[in-house]
Design an enzyme around this catalytic site. Sequence first.
Site, PDB file in Angstrom:
ATOM      1  N   HIS A  35     -19.872 -17.496  29.498  1.00  0.00           N
ATOM      2  CA  HIS A  35     -19.151 -18.765  29.595  1.00  0.00           C
ATOM      3  C   HIS A  35     -19.801 -19.785  28.657  1.00  0.00           C
ATOM      4  O   HIS A  35     -21.034 -19.866  28.588  1.00  0.00           O
ATOM      5  CB  HIS A  35     -19.194 -19.288  31.033  1.00  0.00           C
ATOM      6  CG  HIS A  35     -18.604 -20.665  31.191  1.00  0.00           C
ATOM      7  ND1 HIS A  35     -17.246 -20.868  31.264  1.00  0.00           N
ATOM      8  CD2 HIS A  35     -19.191 -21.887  31.275  1.00  0.00           C
ATOM      9  CE1 HIS A  35     -17.023 -22.165  31.400  1.00  0.00           C
ATOM     10  NE2 HIS A  35     -18.196 -22.812  31.408  1.00  0.00           N
ATOM     11  N   CYS A  50      -0.898  -0.708   3.879  1.00  0.00           N
ATOM     12  CA  CYS A  50      -1.822  -1.580   4.616  1.00  0.00           C
ATOM     13  C   CYS A  50      -2.646  -2.453   3.679  1.00  0.00           C
ATOM     14  O   CYS A  50      -2.689  -3.673   3.821  1.00  0.00           O
ATOM     15  CB  CYS A  50      -2.743  -0.742   5.492  1.00  0.00           C
ATOM     16  SG  CYS A  50      -4.000  -1.715   6.350  1.00  0.00           S
ATOM     17  N   GLU A 104      -2.037  10.360  -4.826  1.00  0.00           N
ATOM     18  CA  GLU A 104      -1.367   9.081  -4.582  1.00  0.00           C
ATOM     19  C   GLU A 104      -0.431   8.784  -5.745  1.00  0.00           C
ATOM     20  O   GLU A 104      -0.836   8.825  -6.905  1.00  0.00           O
ATOM     21  CB  GLU A 104      -2.393   7.962  -4.420  1.00  0.00           C
ATOM     22  CG  GLU A 104      -1.838   6.555  -4.446  1.00  0.00           C
ATOM     23  CD  GLU A 104      -0.740   6.322  -3.418  1.00  0.00           C
ATOM     24  OE1 GLU A 104       0.282   5.691  -3.780  1.00  0.00           O
ATOM     25  OE2 GLU A 104      -0.895   6.760  -2.251  1.00  0.00           O
ATOM     26  N   GLY A 116      -2.340   2.168  -0.198  1.00  0.00           N
ATOM     27  CA  GLY A 116      -1.055   2.243   0.470  1.00  0.00           C
ATOM     28  C   GLY A 116      -0.536   0.899   0.931  1.00  0.00           C
ATOM     29  O   GLY A 116      -0.936  -0.164   0.449  1.00  0.00           O
ATOM     30  N   GLY A 141      13.098  -3.240   9.240  1.00  0.00           N
ATOM     31  CA  GLY A 141      12.432  -1.970   9.495  1.00  0.00           C
ATOM     32  C   GLY A 141      11.959  -1.303   8.220  1.00  0.00           C
ATOM     33  O   GLY A 141      12.081  -1.848   7.116  1.00  0.00           O
ATOM     34  N   GLY A 150      11.705  -9.145  14.199  1.00  0.00           N
ATOM     35  CA  GLY A 150      10.621  -8.298  14.681  1.00  0.00           C
ATOM     36  C   GLY A 150       9.271  -8.836  14.251  1.00  0.00           C
ATOM     37  O   GLY A 150       9.135 -10.005  13.868  1.00  0.00           O
TER      38      GLY A 150
END
Length: 475
Positions: A453, A58, A49, A56, A279, A193
């Site tokens: 329910h 996330c 890494e 990373g 993006g 987006g």
Amino acid sequence: MTVTAATPPAVERDPGAGSTHVVVIGGGVGGGVAALRSAQLGARVTLIERQPVLGGTCVNWGCIPTKALLASADLLRRVRRASEFGIDVDGEVRVNFARMMERKEEAVAAMRSGLTNACKRRQVRVVQGPASVAGDAVLVGDERIAYDRLIVCVGTEPSGLPFVDMEHPRVLTSNDVLRLEHLPTSLLVIGGGVIGCEFASFFAPLGTAITVVEVLPQILAGVEPRVVTQFRRLQEKEGITFLCGRRLARVAAYREDGVTAELDDGTSLDVAAMLISVGRVPQTRGIGLEAAGVEVDGSGHIAVDGMLRTANPRIYAAGDCIGGLQLAHLATKEAERAAENALGHHPREIDRTVVPSCIYTHPNIAMVGLNTETAQAAGYRVRIGQARYLGNGKAWGEGETEGLVQLFSDEDSNLILGATIMGEHSVEIIHEVAVAMSDGLCEAELADVIHAHPTVSELVMDAAQMGEKVAPYLS
């Protein structure tokens, strides 16, 4: 983009001796799973890494920190509505932005330590530093690390705009937003987006004036159009302004306290900050992949076949860097499958037919499979079963009656093609439809499953019964 890779040379697997050396480049959630699954299957594993910490995008810049912040915004919304629930909150409700950011870091640290500790338990060797592929080895600084199998999970990073000074402190990427020290009074979001809309949904209740500019005719491209129409109306009620069919032409002025942006129609906007959310690009350039025989397309995505092999049969790739949906849960499944295929453990192709996708705005939007547009384009005769949150008792009890469930089925076979859900808990209940699709259930079978329910998940049953025209309350 796909490739046809040659069958990789046989790997002699000896779990006890760890005879196969798997090297993984990229320590995000995808790379972490590739490393841990490889170790679980008996391989000797090195995880590389380039950043000082694992996790990373996330863990450090995406899923975890943003959802922690969005949880703060959602709680603020509910506190402001407390009187509706018979709770009087005396005094002014104030936003402690610094504490929000601090709490976000606490969540990040917890998730990051989980990955780090898992690597220690599985005896995965972690090497920190930028990696480059050199033949049958990976170079990290002065160290040459030979591999039997290489799995590339390098992920992506935010895109910039070439005519914008991306280094200016008032010009932000999605990474920069997570390091803000002060709440901006106004924010221009370039790109409508998922990422742009999530940040708009976070800042709006905090009092920031939000304008979203989207080059396409509508925000959230690819989402069921009827859902987007209702979602946009709800966002506008929160004070968010959407300018669709427009683009940023230039930044007319950069100031210490903000920027002046000009759109292609001549509109001028003075804002405290501007978020560029157009993006993400793969981090595949300059690390020796092409020289190793790996095909990389013009967008920087790595070409793989259905087994997640590259054109070099000893090298596999997974996650955002191979293109397609940029979702952490898809990246982890691809990484898991890449590790299994690389080590010859029940080799099989990756199946992306059923991949849930979630947008953590307020309200949430969750999707799986096809919608009306994509199903019709695929040649299906689409039947829609729909149920609205307004008719759900649990939604009324929680004060969240805005939303709907749309279930899409094939008129001819009755098979479920997909679903789009907007509303409270949608990101949780979408998995019911995913499981139904994975097991090949038809709409009638889903409609026949007894649901508890009162629950919001009843709406899935209601939508299925509506499609079958047997819903007692709705038909």
